[in-house]
Write a protein that holds these residues in place. Structure first.
Motif, PDB file in Angstrom:
ATOM      1  N   MET A 191      30.007 -16.588  40.573  1.00 36.49           N
ATOM      2  CA  MET A 191      30.063 -15.908  39.280  1.00 36.49           C
ATOM      3  C   MET A 191      29.537 -16.836  38.196  1.00 36.49           C
ATOM      4  SD  MET A 191      30.984 -13.042  37.957  1.00 36.49           S
ATOM      5  CE  MET A 191      30.680 -12.568  36.274  1.00 36.49           C
ATOM      6  N   GLU A 192      28.638 -16.303  37.367  1.00 34.03           N
ATOM      7  CA  GLU A 192      28.043 -17.117  36.318  1.00 34.03           C
ATOM      8  C   GLU A 192      29.077 -17.537  35.278  1.00 34.03           C
ATOM      9  OE1 GLU A 192      24.823 -16.556  32.717  1.00 34.03           O
ATOM     10  OE2 GLU A 192      24.632 -15.397  34.567  1.00 34.03           O
ATOM     11  N   ARG A 193      28.989 -18.785  34.857  1.00 37.25           N
ATOM     12  CA  ARG A 193      29.855 -19.289  33.793  1.00 37.25           C
ATOM     13  C   ARG A 193      29.251 -18.911  32.454  1.00 37.25           C
ATOM     14  NH1 ARG A 193      34.384 -19.955  36.018  1.00 37.25           N
ATOM     15  NH2 ARG A 193      34.971 -20.854  34.023  1.00 37.25           N
ATOM     16  N   LEU A 194      30.000 -18.196  31.635  1.00 35.88           N
ATOM     17  CA  LEU A 194      29.511 -17.756  30.334  1.00 35.88           C
ATOM     18  C   LEU A 194      29.936 -18.690  29.211  1.00 35.88           C
ATOM     19  CD1 LEU A 194      30.191 -13.934  30.745  1.00 35.88           C
ATOM     20  CD2 LEU A 194      27.951 -15.050  30.677  1.00 35.88           C
ATOM     21  N   GLY A 195      31.160 -19.221  29.300  1.00 36.70           N
ATOM     22  CA  GLY A 195      31.656 -20.097  28.246  1.00 36.70           C
ATOM     23  C   GLY A 195      32.389 -19.322  27.164  1.00 36.70           C
ATOM     24  N   THR A 196      32.247 -19.745  25.923  1.00 32.61           N
ATOM     25  CA  THR A 196      32.947 -19.130  24.793  1.00 32.61           C
ATOM     26  C   THR A 196      31.975 -18.305  23.975  1.00 32.61           C
ATOM     27  OG1 THR A 196      34.436 -21.037  24.675  1.00 32.61           O
ATOM     28  CG2 THR A 196      34.373 -19.578  22.768  1.00 32.61           C
ATOM     29  N   GLY A 197      32.364 -17.071  23.661  1.00 31.73           N
ATOM     30  CA  GLY A 197      31.472 -16.180  22.928  1.00 31.73           C
ATOM     31  C   GLY A 197      32.180 -15.407  21.843  1.00 31.73           C
ATOM     32  N   PRO A 244      35.562 -17.097  33.795  1.00 25.27           N
ATOM     33  CA  PRO A 244      34.154 -17.484  33.602  1.00 25.27           C
ATOM     34  C   PRO A 244      33.700 -17.456  32.144  1.00 25.27           C
ATOM     35  CG  PRO A 244      34.380 -15.970  35.444  1.00 25.27           C
ATOM     36  CD  PRO A 244      35.705 -15.981  34.750  1.00 25.27           C
ATOM     37  N   GLY A 245      34.320 -16.609  31.335  1.00 22.92           N
ATOM     38  CA  GLY A 245      33.952 -16.535  29.927  1.00 22.92           C
ATOM     39  C   GLY A 245      35.070 -15.896  29.125  1.00 22.92           C
ATOM     40  N   VAL A 246      35.148 -16.256  27.863  1.00 23.39           N
ATOM     41  CA  VAL A 246      36.132 -15.673  26.949  1.00 23.39           C
ATOM     42  C   VAL A 246      35.424 -15.327  25.651  1.00 23.39           C
ATOM     43  CG1 VAL A 246      38.314 -15.979  25.732  1.00 23.39           C
ATOM     44  CG2 VAL A 246      37.992 -17.038  27.973  1.00 23.39           C
ATOM     45  N   ASP A 283      21.581 -18.120  34.344  1.00 24.25           N
ATOM     46  CA  ASP A 283      20.506 -18.072  33.351  1.00 24.25           C
ATOM     47  C   ASP A 283      20.192 -19.452  32.798  1.00 24.25           C
ATOM     48  OD1 ASP A 283      22.659 -18.622  31.828  1.00 24.25           O
ATOM     49  OD2 ASP A 283      22.264 -17.117  30.292  1.00 24.25           O
ATOM     50  N   GLY A 284      20.731 -20.479  33.444  1.00 26.04           N
ATOM     51  CA  GLY A 284      20.428 -21.830  33.000  1.00 26.04           C
ATOM     52  C   GLY A 284      21.422 -22.404  32.032  1.00 26.04           C
ATOM     53  N   SER A 285      22.377 -21.577  31.560  1.00 25.92           N
ATOM     54  CA  SER A 285      23.360 -22.098  30.609  1.00 25.92           C
ATOM     55  C   SER A 285      24.400 -22.936  31.328  1.00 25.92           C
ATOM     56  CB  SER A 285      24.049 -20.945  29.872  1.00 25.92           C
ATOM     57  OG  SER A 285      24.720 -20.126  30.792  1.00 25.92           O
ATOM     58  N   LYS A 286      24.947 -23.915  30.611  1.00 25.01           N
ATOM     59  CA  LYS A 286      25.951 -24.796  31.191  1.00 25.01           C
ATOM     60  C   LYS A 286      27.342 -24.383  30.769  1.00 25.01           C
ATOM     61  CE  LYS A 286      22.982 -28.875  31.516  1.00 25.01           C
ATOM     62  NZ  LYS A 286      22.832 -30.288  31.146  1.00 25.01           N
ATOM     63  N   ALA A 287      28.263 -24.489  31.695  1.00 27.97           N
ATOM     64  CA  ALA A 287      29.645 -24.124  31.379  1.00 27.97           C
ATOM     65  C   ALA A 287      30.358 -25.296  30.738  1.00 27.97           C
ATOM     66  CB  ALA A 287      30.384 -23.742  32.669  1.00 27.97           C
ATOM     67  N   PRO A 288      31.337 -24.995  29.851  1.00 28.36           N
ATOM     68  CA  PRO A 288      32.159 -26.080  29.325  1.00 28.36           C
ATOM     69  C   PRO A 288      32.872 -26.798  30.464  1.00 28.36           C
ATOM     70  CG  PRO A 288      32.553 -24.008  28.162  1.00 28.36           C
ATOM     71  CD  PRO A 288      31.716 -23.696  29.351  1.00 28.36           C
ATOM     72  N   GLN A 289      33.172 -28.078  30.281  1.00 34.57           N
ATOM     73  CA  GLN A 289      33.755 -28.848  31.360  1.00 34.57           C
ATOM     74  C   GLN A 289      35.158 -28.385  31.710  1.00 34.57           C
ATOM     75  OE1 GLN A 289      33.482 -32.995  30.666  1.00 34.57           O
ATOM     76  NE2 GLN A 289      31.251 -33.005  30.655  1.00 34.57           N
ATOM     77  N   ASP A 290      35.811 -27.628  30.807  1.00 28.13           N
ATOM     78  CA  ASP A 290      37.149 -27.159  31.144  1.00 28.13           C
ATOM     79  C   ASP A 290      37.114 -25.817  31.852  1.00 28.13           C
ATOM     80  OD1 ASP A 290      36.339 -25.560  29.103  1.00 28.13           O
ATOM     81  OD2 ASP A 290      38.274 -25.580  28.042  1.00 28.13           O
ATOM     82  N   SER A 291      35.903 -25.357  32.242  1.00 29.38           N
ATOM     83  CA  SER A 291      35.778 -24.070  32.914  1.00 29.38           C
ATOM     84  C   SER A 291      35.140 -24.285  34.271  1.00 29.38           C
ATOM     85  CB  SER A 291      34.927 -23.115  32.078  1.00 29.38           C
ATOM     86  OG  SER A 291      35.525 -22.881  30.834  1.00 29.38           O
ATOM     87  N   VAL A 292      35.911 -24.478  35.286  1.00 28.73           N
ATOM     88  CA  VAL A 292      35.404 -24.671  36.634  1.00 28.73           C
ATOM     89  C   VAL A 292      35.891 -23.518  37.484  1.00 28.73           C
ATOM     90  CG1 VAL A 292      35.319 -26.175  38.625  1.00 28.73           C
ATOM     91  CG2 VAL A 292      35.470 -27.163  36.348  1.00 28.73           C
ATOM     92  N   ALA A 293      34.974 -22.684  37.900  1.00 27.86           N
ATOM     93  CA  ALA A 293      35.359 -21.476  38.634  1.00 27.86           C
ATOM     94  C   ALA A 293      35.664 -21.805  40.080  1.00 27.86           C
ATOM     95  CB  ALA A 293      34.226 -20.453  38.579  1.00 27.86           C
ATOM     96  N   PRO A 294      36.602 -21.076  40.671  1.00 30.42           N
ATOM     97  CA  PRO A 294      36.835 -21.234  42.098  1.00 30.42           C
ATOM     98  C   PRO A 294      35.665 -20.672  42.880  1.00 30.42           C
ATOM     99  CG  PRO A 294      38.074 -19.381  41.258  1.00 30.42           C
ATOM    100  CD  PRO A 294      37.453 -20.051  40.073  1.00 30.42           C
ATOM    101  N   ASP A 295      35.426 -21.187  44.053  1.00 30.62           N
ATOM    102  CA  ASP A 295      34.354 -20.686  44.907  1.00 30.62           C
ATOM    103  C   ASP A 295      34.854 -19.434  45.597  1.00 30.62           C
ATOM    104  OD1 ASP A 295      32.329 -20.154  46.592  1.00 30.62           O
ATOM    105  OD2 ASP A 295      32.222 -22.147  47.520  1.00 30.62           O
TER     106      ASP A 295
END
Length: 481
Positions: free
Chosen positions: A1-7, A244-246, A314-326
């Motif tokens: 799942m793609e990491r979106l980060g904060t939006g 993955p995103g909030v 899409d090439g975006s980087k996730a914040p370091q506090d957001s590590v998704a489970p596999d």
């Protein structure tokens, strides 16, 4: 799942502020307010900077008794392609009822209404989501909604309903923690219990929003600050799994940009608090995510293949506090294969139930058996108020022409005239009704409203050029001769 980060939710009123905000990884735009081929410049600039834009639909009515409208599905697909979005989102709700299934006039709610948590409703919703998944070019995620009312005779909790939905269709989930809080206040449902029952690995992202309480009822307004209770639910969710995103939602009554940035900071703080709790040796071992089958290709009970909703990066980087489970490492168990389910009878039953409820809310028909009459009154007034607010946005000339009489006049109109089309048609119908009854009483205002109604009813676009308006008026006179 793609990491979106904060939006944050992109709205025209705060477009410039959103562009300048630090730490915005992605935005969400109301799909129906975006026109392919004519994107707002602000969204274009955000995309050029690599900010992900996700279209958020509000009009499909996937929880309704009818199958999804092909035109609306095509429009949503076009927006996803235009924006280069990794997924699209919609709601677990119904927004219209009546029509062929009930041999009654089509009614529009103008807002999101809850579906009953029954096997019939789940069967219909699953089929509607599969239809939508097949029509969309990217994965679909669906959102739990806030509710002022509860259906009688429900057979599942919200968590169970969402788990079965994701399990049977492979659809992703958009979890709105503010809506969990709303349902806690209005329906005495435990947010922690709902989170414990969810297939957490199916979460695409999370919504956070504010509201207000009046007379013991929580209104999910998206126009007030995010309360601590909602942030606490977000922390609870983040203590179970890293979302993955909030995204922060705000639809009106926009504060200064600094206040929105403070709210985003509070959201990041709630996520960090949850992460620390999750990683603590004495953390949530007892609330580890339940085994989920939804995100993988599996066979649904009706024999159809569940769609694998993996989202390409899409090439975006996730914040370091957001590590998704596999998710791929989660054990999978396919449900037994069965014949395709026939939802004809379920659709008929659901159509009758939803039409009876919506008719009571917008047309003043008797309250269906088992519903709370007082709470239905609250919902009916909320729908009428929402309708008045949106009509004022799509036709801002009406409040200008009518002044302080606009809102009471519209609310009185709404009590006897259900909405049967879109909001722009609703504005025209309201103006036509006023004119046919000799209103407004002020002659100058009545002439102004009459001119506006003629312009907007014309097959040609309205214009503010006096010469053009004069030519059109002359042509109309000559055609009448």
């Amino acid at each position: 799942m793609e990491r979106l980060g904060t939006g944050i939710g992109w709205r025209p009123e705060i477009a410039d502020a959103v562009e300048r905000m630090p730490g915005i990884d992605w935005v969400e735009a109301v799909a129906e307010n975006v026109c392919p081929g004519h994107l707002p410049e602000s969204l274009r600039r955000l995309r050029e900077r690599g900010v992900t834009v996700i279209p958020h639909g509000v009009s499909l009515g996937l929880g309704g008794a009818d199958r999804p409208d092909e035109t609306r599905l095509t429009a949503l697909a076009e927006r996803a392609e235009e924006l280069g979005s990794p997924l699209v989102t919609e709601h677990i709700a119904f927004v219209r009822a009546g029509g062929l299934l009930t041999a009654s006039p089509r009614l529009e709610a103008g807002h999101l209404l809850p579906v009953p948590r029954t096997r019939d409703a789940l069967d219909v919703l699953c089929e509607n989501i599969r239809i939508a998944q097949d029509a969309l070019p990217v994965p679909l995620a669906v959102e739990n909604i806030a509710a002022l009312i509860a259906w009688p005779g429900e057979e599942m909790t919200e968590g169970q309903f969402l788990y079965d939905l994701a399990d049977r269709t492979g659809v992703r989930l958009l979890i709105d923690v503010a809506n969990l809080h709303t349902n806690h206040v209005n329906r005495a449902e435990d947010p922690a219990k709902a989170l414990a029952e969810l297939p957490l690995e199916a979460i695409a992202y999370v919504h956070v929003a504010g509201g207000f309480e009046r007379d013991g009822v929580w209104h999910d307004s998206h126009a007030h600050p995010v309360p601590e209770a909602v942030l606490d639910i977000l922390t609870d969710l983040a203590s179970r799994i890293s979302p993955p995103g909030v995204l922060l939602e705000r639809d009106e009554n926009f504060p200064e940009p600094a206040e929105l940035e403070r709210e985003l900071g509070a959201i990041r703080g709630a996520l960090e608090k949850g992460r620390a709790r999750r990683e603590s040796p004495t953390g949530r071992s007892e609330t580890a995510p339940r085994e989920s089958k939804a995100p993988q290709d599996s066979v649904a009970p009706d024999g159809s293949k569940a769609r694998q909703d993996s989202v390409g990066p899409d090439g975006s980087k996730a914040p370091q506090d957001s590590v998704a489970p596999d998710v791929s490492e989660a054990p999978q168990t396919s449900p037994p294969v069965g014949p395709p389910a026939d939802t004809t009878a379920a659709r008929q039953r659901l159509a009758l139930a939803q039409t009876a409820l919506l008719s009571a809310l917008v047309a003043g028909t008797p309250v269906p058996e088992g519903f709370d009459r007082v709470r239905l009154g609250v919902q009916a007034r909320a729908l009428a108020g929402k309708r008045a607010d949106v009509v004022a946005k799509v036709a801002p000339e009406l409040p200008h022409i009518l002044g302080q009489t606009y809102r009471p006049a519209f609310l009185a109109y709404a009590q006897r005239h259900p909405m049967t089309g879109g909001y722009r048609q609703d504005a025209l119908d309201f103006a036509g009704h006023l004119l046919s009854t000799g209103h407004p009483e002020n002659a100058a205002a009545r002439r102004h409203l009459h001119t506006w109604h003629l312009d907007r009813s014309s097959p040609t676009p309205p214009t503010h050029r006096p010469t053009t308006r004069l030519a059109r008026a002359t042509r109309k006179v000559l055609l009448r001769r």
